[in-house]
Motif scaffolding. Structure first.
Motif, PDB file in Angstrom:
ATOM      1  N   ALA A 132       0.498  -1.233  -0.367  1.00  0.00           N
ATOM      2  CA  ALA A 132      -0.110  -0.358  -0.491  1.00  0.00           C
ATOM      3  C   ALA A 132       0.740   1.188   0.216  1.00  0.00           C
ATOM      4  N   MET A 133       1.357   1.269   0.607  1.00  0.00           N
ATOM      5  CA  MET A 133       3.028   2.030   0.572  1.00  0.00           C
ATOM      6  C   MET A 133       3.112   2.714  -0.080  1.00  0.00           C
ATOM      7  N   GLU A 134       4.001   1.272  -1.171  1.00  0.00           N
ATOM      8  CA  GLU A 134       4.421   1.967  -2.235  1.00  0.00           C
ATOM      9  C   GLU A 134       3.649   2.357  -3.538  1.00  0.00           C
ATOM     10  N   LYS A 135       2.308   2.031  -3.434  1.00  0.00           N
ATOM     11  CA  LYS A 135       1.411   2.952  -4.247  1.00  0.00           C
ATOM     12  C   LYS A 135       0.649   3.585  -4.195  1.00  0.00           C
ATOM     13  N   LEU A 136       0.222   3.800  -2.859  1.00  0.00           N
ATOM     14  CA  LEU A 136       0.130   5.929  -2.126  1.00  0.00           C
ATOM     15  C   LEU A 136       1.147   6.532  -1.857  1.00  0.00           C
ATOM     16  N   LEU A 137       1.639   5.943  -0.759  1.00  0.00           N
ATOM     17  CA  LEU A 137       1.751   6.809   0.356  1.00  0.00           C
ATOM     18  C   LEU A 137       2.780   8.407  -0.304  1.00  0.00           C
ATOM     19  N   ASP A 138       3.306   8.292  -1.245  1.00  0.00           N
ATOM     20  CA  ASP A 138       4.115   9.560  -2.175  1.00  0.00           C
ATOM     21  C   ASP A 138       2.459  10.355  -2.581  1.00  0.00           C
ATOM     22  N   GLN A 139       1.788   9.557  -2.936  1.00  0.00           N
ATOM     23  CA  GLN A 139       0.537  10.600  -3.251  1.00  0.00           C
ATOM     24  C   GLN A 139      -0.371  11.452  -2.072  1.00  0.00           C
ATOM     25  N   VAL A 140      -0.310  10.569  -0.701  1.00  0.00           N
ATOM     26  CA  VAL A 140      -1.070  10.977  -0.611  1.00  0.00           C
ATOM     27  C   VAL A 140      -0.077  12.090   0.216  1.00  0.00           C
ATOM     28  N   VAL A 141       0.688  11.683   1.106  1.00  0.00           N
ATOM     29  CA  VAL A 141       1.940  12.912   1.963  1.00  0.00           C
ATOM     30  C   VAL A 141       2.855  13.489   1.635  1.00  0.00           C
ATOM     31  N   ASP A 142       2.663  15.022   1.664  1.00  0.00           N
ATOM     32  CA  ASP A 142       3.452  16.067   1.597  1.00  0.00           C
ATOM     33  C   ASP A 142       4.249  16.037   2.439  1.00  0.00           C
ATOM     34  N   ARG A 143       4.756  15.368   3.153  1.00  0.00           N
ATOM     35  CA  ARG A 143       5.785  15.863   4.900  1.00  0.00           C
ATOM     36  C   ARG A 143       5.686  14.574   5.844  1.00  0.00           C
ATOM     37  N   VAL A 144       6.922  14.119   5.970  1.00  0.00           N
ATOM     38  CA  VAL A 144       6.068  12.887   6.927  1.00  0.00           C
ATOM     39  C   VAL A 144       7.672  13.195   7.856  1.00  0.00           C
ATOM     40  N   THR A 145       7.383  13.336   9.467  1.00  0.00           N
ATOM     41  CA  THR A 145       8.256  13.361  10.196  1.00  0.00           C
ATOM     42  C   THR A 145       8.728  11.863  10.973  1.00  0.00           C
ATOM     43  N   VAL A 146      10.039  12.025  11.256  1.00  0.00           N
ATOM     44  CA  VAL A 146       9.992  10.228  11.909  1.00  0.00           C
ATOM     45  C   VAL A 146      11.089  11.102  13.153  1.00  0.00           C
ATOM     46  N   SER A 147      10.619   9.691  14.313  1.00  0.00           N
ATOM     47  CA  SER A 147      11.284  10.238  15.585  1.00  0.00           C
ATOM     48  C   SER A 147      12.505   9.136  15.438  1.00  0.00           C
ATOM     49  N   THR A 148      13.402   8.752  14.020  1.00  0.00           N
ATOM     50  CA  THR A 148      14.636   8.648  14.253  1.00  0.00           C
ATOM     51  C   THR A 148      15.309   8.255  12.973  1.00  0.00           C
ATOM     52  N   ARG A 149      16.747   7.971  12.909  1.00  0.00           N
ATOM     53  CA  ARG A 149      17.564   8.290  11.626  1.00  0.00           C
ATOM     54  C   ARG A 149      17.663   7.421  10.813  1.00  0.00           C
TER      55      ARG A 149
END
Length: 344
Positions: free
Chosen positions: A118-135
């Motif tokens: 699902a992420m490969e298909k849709l994530l980049d279309q959905v999110v404009d920014r991603v915050t992550v807790s670790t490097r």
């Protein structure tokens, strides 16, 4: 009347939607949102999982990984034109052939392969920014979106919650406290020790132990202290840890744990106890822990005994090290990182 505060110029209206009201939602969405609200920023906190639309320009939420939630947010974005910021604080998709560890009970509930597809298909279309807790999560997330969209914001503790106290008595005899969740412990039926190494289990089996909320099946002399709601957690942890010498943070060497944060280390520092943390390359404690508090993941029982005795002999030195590190992780000193990621 419009605000004239120069720090709020060009800010947009944001709806923050935690995925849950437990630890992840609290540290990654609720506390940053409430702290931004307290200094007058235009961000509204919704109930967990409630994606209201009231004309806001952006939605901030977490864990947009499953097919259903990605489809829901894609439809909402298409209908409203909202931009979307997604927070990620756990590796719950297949990466480099690894899934959630078998001992983690969430592995029976989370379909890591379906999440990845699902992420490969849709994530980049959905999110404009991603915050992550670790490097390390930042590296993992690059499989799905451009690195320019990814912002690393570590887990921070709020001073208002923890009220650092440096004047607590420490028991003379070693007492070990496990405050991790049951995701770190395998079931008795499976015979798995979870994130505890076999040698660590062998060492702790006859030691005086405390465990928060449940008793790991392989520990003998283990007192169970109550679970806490997240709003009571800091106060309860301080009271419960006052009867112990060490808080242990066991982790096995796998990709899931390499993506974990150093939050248990920070919490232990905040309650004035030494954290004994299992150590491996790229593990979450490698860059922050004092050498005397690291237990190599492959250490045998004799080596662990030596490390514990050395930590006892150098207890104050390790505490001072922890306090210095903790002072780099107060949310109130880093709230501008969240403000820049969410409101601009």
């Amino acid at each position: 009347m419009e605000r004239s505060d120069s720090n709020t110029k060009n800010e947009i209206r944001v709806l923050a939607v935690p995925g849950d009201t437990g630890g992840c939602g609290h540290y990654r969405v609720i506390k940053p949102t409430m702290t931004l609200q307290s200094i007058g920023r235009d961000i509204t906190l919704a109930p967990a999982g409630k994606f209201y639309y009231y004309g806001q320009e952006r939605i901030f939420t977490q864990r947009l990984f499953s097919p259903s939630i990605l489809e829901l947010l894609k439809n909402l974005k298409d209908q409203t034109g909202c931009s979307i910021v997604c927070d990620c604080d756990d590796l719950i998709w297949t990466w480099n052939g690894e899934k959630l560890p078998d001992y983690n009970f969430c592995s029976k509930k989370i379909d890591c392969d379906a999440n990845r597809a699902a992420m490969e298909k849709l994530l980049d279309q959905v999110v404009d920014r991603v915050t992550v807790s670790t490097r390390y999560l930042r590296i993992a997330m690059r499989d799905f979106t451009d690195e320019s969209k990814i912002t690393h914001i570590p887990n921070y503790l709020s001073w208002s919650d923890w009220h650092l106290d440096l004047n607590q008595r420490v028991p003379k005899e070693p007492v070990f406290f496990f405050a991790g969740t049951s995701t770190h412990v395998g079931s008795k039926e499976s015979g798995l020790f979870g994130d505890f190494s076999e040698s660590l289990v062998d060492y702790l089996r006859d030691k005086k132990m405390m465990s928060k909320g449940f008793k790991p099946w392989f520990l003998n002399d283990c007192q169970v202290v109550p679970y806490s709601t997240i709003n009571q957690y800091a106060q309860d942890f301080k009271l419960q840890a006052s009867a112990c010498t060490f808080v242990i943070a066991p982790l096995q060497d796998n990709l899931f744990n390499k993506c974990k944060s150093n939050l248990k280390y920070l919490e232990t520092a905040a309650v004035g106890r030494v954290c004994l943390c299992q150590s491996f390359e790229d593990g979450p404690f490698e860059s922050i822990a004092h050498p005397y508090q690291k237990i190599p993941v492959d250490a045998d029982k004799q080596k662990i005994d030596y490390i514990v005795k050395r930590a006892l002999s150098n207890y104050n030195e390790i505490l001072i090290h922890q306090y210095k590190k903790l002072n780099e992780y107060w949310l109130e000193n880093h709230i501008s990182e969240w403000g820049d990621a969410l409101l601009k």
